[in-house]
Design a protein around this motif. Structure first.
Motif, PDB file in Angstrom:
ATOM      1  N   ARG A   8       0.787  -1.222   0.000  1.00 25.63           N
ATOM      2  CA  ARG A   8       0.000   0.000   0.000  1.00 25.63           C
ATOM      3  C   ARG A   8       0.819   1.271   0.000  1.00 25.63           C
ATOM      4  NH1 ARG A   8      -4.962   0.984  -1.301  1.00 25.63           N
ATOM      5  NH2 ARG A   8      -5.055   2.601   0.239  1.00 25.63           N
ATOM      6  N   GLU A   9       2.097   1.203   0.370  1.00 25.66           N
ATOM      7  CA  GLU A   9       2.818   2.461   0.554  1.00 25.66           C
ATOM      8  C   GLU A   9       4.252   2.350   0.090  1.00 25.66           C
ATOM      9  OE1 GLU A   9       3.289   5.902   3.972  1.00 25.66           O
ATOM     10  OE2 GLU A   9       2.351   4.014   4.433  1.00 25.66           O
ATOM     11  N   ALA A  10       4.700   3.366  -0.632  1.00 19.20           N
ATOM     12  CA  ALA A  10       6.082   3.396  -1.106  1.00 19.20           C
ATOM     13  C   ALA A  10       6.945   4.123  -0.111  1.00 19.20           C
ATOM     14  CB  ALA A  10       6.148   4.089  -2.465  1.00 19.20           C
ATOM     15  N   ALA A  11       8.254   4.073  -0.357  1.00 16.99           N
ATOM     16  CA  ALA A  11       9.172   4.795   0.510  1.00 16.99           C
ATOM     17  C   ALA A  11       8.888   6.275   0.477  1.00 16.99           C
ATOM     18  CB  ALA A  11      10.616   4.505   0.077  1.00 16.99           C
ATOM     19  N   SER A  12       8.328   6.756  -0.632  1.00 18.34           N
ATOM     20  CA  SER A  12       8.014   8.175  -0.760  1.00 18.34           C
ATOM     21  C   SER A  12       6.830   8.582   0.095  1.00 18.34           C
ATOM     22  CB  SER A  12       7.701   8.515  -2.222  1.00 18.34           C
ATOM     23  OG  SER A  12       6.536   7.817  -2.638  1.00 18.34           O
ATOM     24  N   GLY A  13       6.046   7.597   0.567  1.00 16.39           N
ATOM     25  CA  GLY A  13       4.898   7.898   1.402  1.00 16.39           C
ATOM     26  C   GLY A  13       3.618   8.116   0.632  1.00 16.39           C
ATOM     27  N   HIS A  14       3.652   8.027  -0.677  1.00 16.01           N
ATOM     28  CA  HIS A  14       2.454   8.262  -1.481  1.00 16.01           C
ATOM     29  C   HIS A  14       1.664   6.973  -1.662  1.00 16.01           C
ATOM     30  CE1 HIS A  14       3.529  12.354  -2.382  1.00 16.01           C
ATOM     31  NE2 HIS A  14       4.728  11.958  -2.711  1.00 16.01           N
ATOM     32  N   LEU A  15       0.368   7.089  -1.572  1.00 21.83           N
ATOM     33  CA  LEU A  15      -0.504   5.931  -1.705  1.00 21.83           C
ATOM     34  C   LEU A  15      -1.105   5.856  -3.095  1.00 21.83           C
ATOM     35  CD1 LEU A  15      -2.472   6.223   1.663  1.00 21.83           C
ATOM     36  CD2 LEU A  15      -0.554   4.709   1.164  1.00 21.83           C
ATOM     37  N   PRO A  16      -1.186   4.666  -3.683  1.00 23.71           N
ATOM     38  CA  PRO A  16      -1.874   4.540  -4.964  1.00 23.71           C
ATOM     39  C   PRO A  16      -3.379   4.596  -4.754  1.00 23.71           C
ATOM     40  CG  PRO A  16      -1.099   2.403  -4.237  1.00 23.71           C
ATOM     41  CD  PRO A  16      -0.608   3.399  -3.218  1.00 23.71           C
ATOM     42  N   VAL A  17      -4.048   5.450  -5.473  1.00 25.06           N
ATOM     43  CA  VAL A  17      -5.487   5.627  -5.309  1.00 25.06           C
ATOM     44  C   VAL A  17      -6.241   4.358  -5.697  1.00 25.06           C
ATOM     45  CG1 VAL A  17      -7.486   6.830  -6.291  1.00 25.06           C
ATOM     46  CG2 VAL A  17      -5.498   8.123  -5.528  1.00 25.06           C
ATOM     47  N   MET A  18      -7.188   3.963  -4.847  1.00 22.96           N
ATOM     48  CA  MET A  18      -8.081   2.831  -5.112  1.00 22.96           C
ATOM     49  C   MET A  18      -7.280   1.589  -5.518  1.00 22.96           C
ATOM     50  SD  MET A  18     -11.238   4.901  -6.941  1.00 22.96           S
ATOM     51  CE  MET A  18     -12.468   3.632  -6.657  1.00 22.96           C
ATOM     52  N   LYS A 290     -16.094   4.793  -6.228  1.00 20.37           N
ATOM     53  CA  LYS A 290     -15.422   5.881  -5.519  1.00 20.37           C
ATOM     54  C   LYS A 290     -14.560   5.292  -4.410  1.00 20.37           C
ATOM     55  CE  LYS A 290     -16.697   9.861  -5.684  1.00 20.37           C
ATOM     56  NZ  LYS A 290     -16.167  11.070  -6.382  1.00 20.37           N
ATOM     57  N   ALA A 291     -13.584   6.049  -3.987  1.00 23.06           N
ATOM     58  CA  ALA A 291     -12.748   5.618  -2.875  1.00 23.06           C
ATOM     59  C   ALA A 291     -13.582   5.552  -1.603  1.00 23.06           C
ATOM     60  CB  ALA A 291     -11.580   6.581  -2.691  1.00 23.06           C
ATOM     61  N   ASP A 292     -13.286   4.583  -0.739  1.00 26.64           N
ATOM     62  CA  ASP A 292     -14.071   4.434   0.485  1.00 26.64           C
ATOM     63  C   ASP A 292     -13.616   5.454   1.536  1.00 26.64           C
ATOM     64  OD1 ASP A 292     -11.796   3.367   1.896  1.00 26.64           O
ATOM     65  OD2 ASP A 292     -12.216   1.421   1.005  1.00 26.64           O
ATOM     66  N   PRO A 293     -14.442   5.676   2.569  1.00 21.75           N
ATOM     67  CA  PRO A 293     -14.115   6.693   3.581  1.00 21.75           C
ATOM     68  C   PRO A 293     -12.771   6.478   4.259  1.00 21.75           C
ATOM     69  CG  PRO A 293     -16.413   6.019   3.780  1.00 21.75           C
ATOM     70  CD  PRO A 293     -15.784   5.098   2.784  1.00 21.75           C
ATOM     71  N   ARG A 303     -10.492  11.747  -2.813  1.00 26.99           N
ATOM     72  CA  ARG A 303     -11.917  12.100  -2.698  1.00 26.99           C
ATOM     73  C   ARG A 303     -12.586  12.313  -4.042  1.00 26.99           C
ATOM     74  NH1 ARG A 303     -11.297  16.643   1.953  1.00 26.99           N
ATOM     75  NH2 ARG A 303      -9.751  17.286   0.408  1.00 26.99           N
ATOM     76  N   SER A 304     -11.855  12.823  -5.016  1.00 24.26           N
ATOM     77  CA  SER A 304     -12.463  13.102  -6.320  1.00 24.26           C
ATOM     78  C   SER A 304     -12.252  11.976  -7.324  1.00 24.26           C
ATOM     79  CB  SER A 304     -11.898  14.407  -6.893  1.00 24.26           C
ATOM     80  OG  SER A 304     -10.484  14.319  -7.012  1.00 24.26           O
ATOM     81  N   ALA A 305     -11.630  10.879  -6.899  1.00 22.37           N
ATOM     82  CA  ALA A 305     -11.317   9.782  -7.826  1.00 22.37           C
ATOM     83  C   ALA A 305     -12.572   8.992  -8.205  1.00 22.37           C
ATOM     84  CB  ALA A 305     -10.290   8.842  -7.206  1.00 22.37           C
ATOM     85  N   VAL A 306     -12.679   8.666  -9.486  1.00 21.60           N
ATOM     86  CA  VAL A 306     -13.764   7.829 -10.003  1.00 21.60           C
ATOM     87  C   VAL A 306     -13.132   6.725 -10.854  1.00 21.60           C
ATOM     88  CG1 VAL A 306     -15.832   7.716 -11.444  1.00 21.60           C
ATOM     89  CG2 VAL A 306     -15.400   9.750 -10.041  1.00 21.60           C
ATOM     90  N   LEU A 307     -13.439   5.487 -10.526  1.00 26.47           N
ATOM     91  CA  LEU A 307     -12.904   4.344 -11.271  1.00 26.47           C
ATOM     92  C   LEU A 307     -14.010   3.734 -12.127  1.00 26.47           C
ATOM     93  CD1 LEU A 307     -10.800   2.067 -11.866  1.00 26.47           C
ATOM     94  CD2 LEU A 307     -11.656   0.925  -9.796  1.00 26.47           C
ATOM     95  N   ARG A 308     -13.722   3.605 -13.422  1.00 27.30           N
ATOM     96  CA  ARG A 308     -14.629   2.900 -14.338  1.00 27.30           C
ATOM     97  C   ARG A 308     -13.872   1.723 -14.956  1.00 27.30           C
ATOM     98  NH1 ARG A 308     -19.417   5.605 -15.150  1.00 27.30           N
ATOM     99  NH2 ARG A 308     -19.390   7.808 -14.559  1.00 27.30           N
TER     100      ARG A 308
END
Length: 317
Positions: A8-18, A290-293, A303-308
């Motif tokens: 879930r998490e890289a060394a950079s600290g950024h998370l991949p959305v969904m 949508k991403a979960d809470p 929050r604004s991500a939409v996956l199709r």
């Protein structure tokens, strides 16, 4: 839009959305071939690679030379991985895709590392050079374009890609200001926009829509998306999955209409004497997700991500 790491998490600290939803959507098989058209920092790509066997293939693309450097450093010695620097709009021109793809992932928009580094010029919250190019070695920067673009062109870009209601006022002010001094810094442009926006109870920064619009225009994002969707469809094998994460309505509308055009017959035209036969070539997989809470609480950009998701259908016999 964001990058991630192992799990879930890289060394950079950024998370991949969904992350979980994307991997479920792709239905990765051990011997399949999958393309990540927006590598970023590799969060989704690592998840795919973890599920591949010795005969599987992971193809990664990105416009950004910094993203490609990360991919080469981390995956360059893995025989299952091929790397290509360029827009996903070019994916069908890459020989590595000629054998067909079992899945394509596109995570649209600007990545977290690009937003977080002031020198890239994407963020109005961090002062830096007014660049905004995903590939800083190609095309005009935002500063170069704003230095010569006609007032009407600037206004049209702000309205078309940012749906900015004050587009004409902002464009007029940009043209007047650049006659006095060049606009070279993100803070300059953000302050200029804020100075001409009407005061009100805005929940977002006054420059948000304008920065989005200029970035989309400079990087040809919507044109690349349309070309990339066509290319992905062309290269997907029957049963292959297309998963696209969008971050604003303009992107999502293109993706939604693309899937519908291939999945649903067009509305009947009563003026046509003969109804034209329609054979669907894509199947929409579920509704937009949508991403979960829990995710949005830890990663507000989700929050604004939409996956199709869509699946390519076999050709009719």
């Amino acid at each position: 839009m964001t990058a991630g790491g192992s799990g879930r998490e890289a060394a950079s600290g950024h998370l991949p959305v969904m992350y979980r939803q994307c991997l479920e959507a792709l239905r990765v098989t051990a011997e399949g071939t999958y393309l990540d058209g927006t590598f970023g920092r590799g969060g989704h790509a690592r998840g795919v690679l973890q599920q591949l066997g010795p005969g599987g293939r992971l193809l990664v693309m990105d416009k950004d030379p910094e993203a490609i450097a990360v991919a080469e450093r981390e995956f360059g010695t893995d025989a299952r991985v091929a790397i290509f620097r360029g827009s996903f709009a070019q994916l069908a021109q890459w020989d590595a895709t000629a054998g067909g793809l079992d899945g394509v992932l596109l995570d649209l928009g600007v990545s977290s590392p690009q937003l977080d580094v002031a020198e890239r010029g994407f963020s109005f919250g961090k002062d830096g050079p007014l660049d905004m190019r995903m590939d800083p070695e190609s095309g005009e920067s935002a500063a170069q374009w704003l230095a010569h673009a006609a007032e009407k062109e600037i206004a049209d870009v702000l309205w078309t890609y940012g749906e900015e209601r004050q587009s004409r006022r902002i464009a007029r002010t940009i043209v007047a200001r650049r006659a006095e001094q060049p606009l070279l810094r993100t803070a300059q442009l953000a302050d200029l926009i804020a100075s001409v926006m009407p005061r009100g109870e805005q929940k977002i920064h006054p420059a948000t829509r304008s920065f989005q619009a200029i970035r989309i225009f400079i990087n040809r994002e919507l044109a690349d998306l349309e070309d990339g969707l066509d290319a992905a469809f062309d290269r997907l094998k029957p049963g292959g999955r297309l998963a696209v994460i969008s971050f604003h309505s303009l992107e999502d509308r293109i993706v939604k209409q693309f899937i519908a055009r291939h999945a649903k017959a067009p509305p009947a035209n009563r003026r046509m004497p003969v109804e034209i036969a329609f054979t669907p070539t894509l199947r929409a997989i579920g509704d937009a997700q949508k991403a979960d809470p829990a995710e949005t609480a830890t990663n507000p950009r989700a929050r604004s991500a939409v996956l199709r998701v869509a699946e390519k259908l076999p050709e009719a016999a």
